[in-house]
Enzyme design. Structure first.
Site, PDB file in Angstrom:
ATOM      1  N   ARG A  18     -13.310   1.440   6.575  1.00 54.70           N
ATOM      2  CA  ARG A  18     -12.635   1.057   5.322  1.00 54.70           C
ATOM      3  C   ARG A  18     -11.203   1.579   5.304  1.00 54.70           C
ATOM      4  O   ARG A  18     -10.932   2.617   5.925  1.00 54.70           O
ATOM      5  CB  ARG A  18     -13.429   1.527   4.098  1.00 54.70           C
ATOM      6  CG  ARG A  18     -13.414   3.009   3.816  1.00 54.70           C
ATOM      7  CD  ARG A  18     -14.740   3.463   3.212  1.00 54.70           C
ATOM      8  NE  ARG A  18     -15.585   3.957   4.283  1.00 54.70           N
ATOM      9  CZ  ARG A  18     -16.254   5.123   4.235  1.00 54.70           C
ATOM     10  NH1 ARG A  18     -16.252   5.849   3.152  1.00 54.70           N
ATOM     11  NH2 ARG A  18     -16.964   5.538   5.265  1.00 54.70           N
ATOM     12  N   CYS A  41       1.775   2.686 -12.444  1.00 55.98           N
ATOM     13  CA  CYS A  41       0.513   2.663 -13.199  1.00 55.98           C
ATOM     14  C   CYS A  41       0.833   2.310 -14.650  1.00 55.98           C
ATOM     15  O   CYS A  41       1.981   2.418 -15.089  1.00 55.98           O
ATOM     16  CB  CYS A  41      -0.154   4.034 -13.186  1.00 55.98           C
ATOM     17  SG  CYS A  41      -0.455   4.676 -11.533  1.00 55.98           S
TER      18      CYS A  41
HETATM   19  S1  SF4 Z   1      -1.402   8.334 -12.542  1.00 57.32           S
HETATM   20 FE1  SF4 Z   1      -3.557   8.084 -13.152  1.00 57.32          FE
HETATM   21  S2  SF4 Z   1      -3.892   5.873 -12.948  1.00 57.32           S
HETATM   22 FE2  SF4 Z   1      -2.031   6.331 -11.751  1.00 57.32          FE
HETATM   23  S3  SF4 Z   1      -2.751   6.705  -9.650  1.00 57.32           S
HETATM   24 FE3  SF4 Z   1      -2.633   8.672 -10.692  1.00 57.32          FE
HETATM   25  S4  SF4 Z   1      -4.735   9.037 -11.467  1.00 57.32           S
HETATM   26 FE4  SF4 Z   1      -4.548   6.829 -11.013  1.00 57.32          FE
END
Ligand code: SF4
Length: 351
Positions: free
Chosen positions: A95, A104
């Protein structure tokens, strides 16, 4: 607390009274290093009268983020050492991670990729995506591709459909997994078009990141339901966080609520050694004690595996409690097993 747009700066946090004016200068220093974003959906969940609000702890920056511990690492799980081409992390033979974008919808204060995610950090260029897909195409042992980032579900349905289509055309790729926080952070993004974009000929799974039962609002449940009703199973991953979900009642409620939403709890991660996150980490012993409490207290359907990502890229391993005791010695070749009553029982019973 209703906000019409995502909160992204210390000034905005001060203006809505999520941060004190006296901390603003320190929070500007935090913001210069680590991205901030709190979507309206999550800001809505904050109880301003609660000084220990679990949503605040997860998303509102804290001056303690400026304090790095000696054991903390900029690349805590060693992605870089396992990246043969840009955007790919190939740690296990069958994988790969395909990191499509470094942005994000929200920025979690404990993020293990906090040194690399943020708005404007970009994603894979057209050429880099082609090279990453080419790597997958010429590596026949790759059975599963995990779309991650950042959060891949901040991409448009058109971009996602393109990537899923190109992966679907690679015969040896049998499974596509999508890691996301969008169904809880911005449930309105889970549109029918986005769901259709992920639905392909390959087995597809969504793995939802949620850490507190309050995150599973009616809107989040509807978003999750749109995947499941379209034939895309949803699993969860949660991070064990001090003051957010590290007590028996909250963790039990989170795991049960996930199952009520038709989400199978998959992993409970021990928080990674990301810089400036010491105030949010528990000990592994505390995590094991919680997992022991969960066993017997909540249904087997609700049980995740408690996982540690070994620093420097040595992989993810379960670190939950062991129920077989070797400390007290075997009885005639048998074992001693700790029951949910907390006592040791010989196995076989009359050994
Ligand atoms: S900020 Fe939060 S949503 Fe974005 S990669 Fe990191 S843990 Fe995931």
């Amino acid at each position: 607390m209703t906000t019409p747009y995502s909160l992204r700066t210390p000034a905005e946090l001060v203006a809505v009274q999520l941060a004190p004016q006296g901390e603003r200068a320190m929070l500007e220093q935090v913001a210069a290093r680590y991205a901030i974003a709190i979507t309206p959906a999550l800001a809505d969940l904050i109880d301003p009268s609660d000084p220990r609000d679990p949503i605040v702890r997860q998303f509102v920056p804290d001056p303690r983020e400026l304090e790095s511990q000696p054991e903390e690492l900029t690349d805590p799980i060693g992605d870089e050492a396992h990246s043969p081409v840009e955007g790919i992390v190939h740690r296990y033979p069958d994988r790969v991670l395909l990191k499509l974008i470094n942005a994000c919808a929200v920025y979690c204060r404990f993020c293990f990729r906090r040194e690399t995610v943020g708005p404007g950090r970009g994603g894979l260029s057209r050429a880099a995506l082609a090279a990453a897909l080419d790597y997958i195409r010429r590596t026949p042992q790759i059975w599963e591709v995990i779309l991650t980032g950042g959060d891949p579900l901040v991409l448009s349905p058109r971009r996602l459909r393109d990537v899923v289509g190109r992966l679907t055309a690679i015969d040896h790729v049998k499974v596509i997994r999508v890691h996301t926080r969008v169904p809880v952070a911005a449930p309105e993004r889970v549109s029918p078009a986005l769901v259709r974009a992920l639905r392909g000929a390959k087995a597809t799974f969504v793995v939802l990141h949620a850490n507190h039962p309050r995150e599973l609002t009616e809107s989040a449940r509807s978003a999750i339901g749109r995947f499941i009703d379209a034939g895309i199973p949803v699993l969860s991953q949660s991070v064990l966080l001090r003051g957010v979900n590290d007590d028996v009642e909250t963790l039990g409620a989170l795991l049960r609520t996930l199952v009520e939403c038709r989400v199978k709890p998959y992993y409970l991660h021990h928080a990674d050694l990301a810089p400036g996150t010491g105030h949010l980490r528990t000990s592994i012993e505390a995590g094991q004690a919680l997992m022991r409490e969960m066993r017997g207290r909540v249904s087997g359907l609700c049980q995740p595996a408690y996982m540690l990502d070994i620093p420097d890229g040595a992989g993810k391993v379960p670190v939950g409690p062991s129920y077989i005791s070797t400390a007290d010695g075997a009885i005639d070749g048998g074992l001693k097993v700790r029951g949910i009553d907390g006592r040791l029982h010989p196995y076989p019973p009359r050994a």
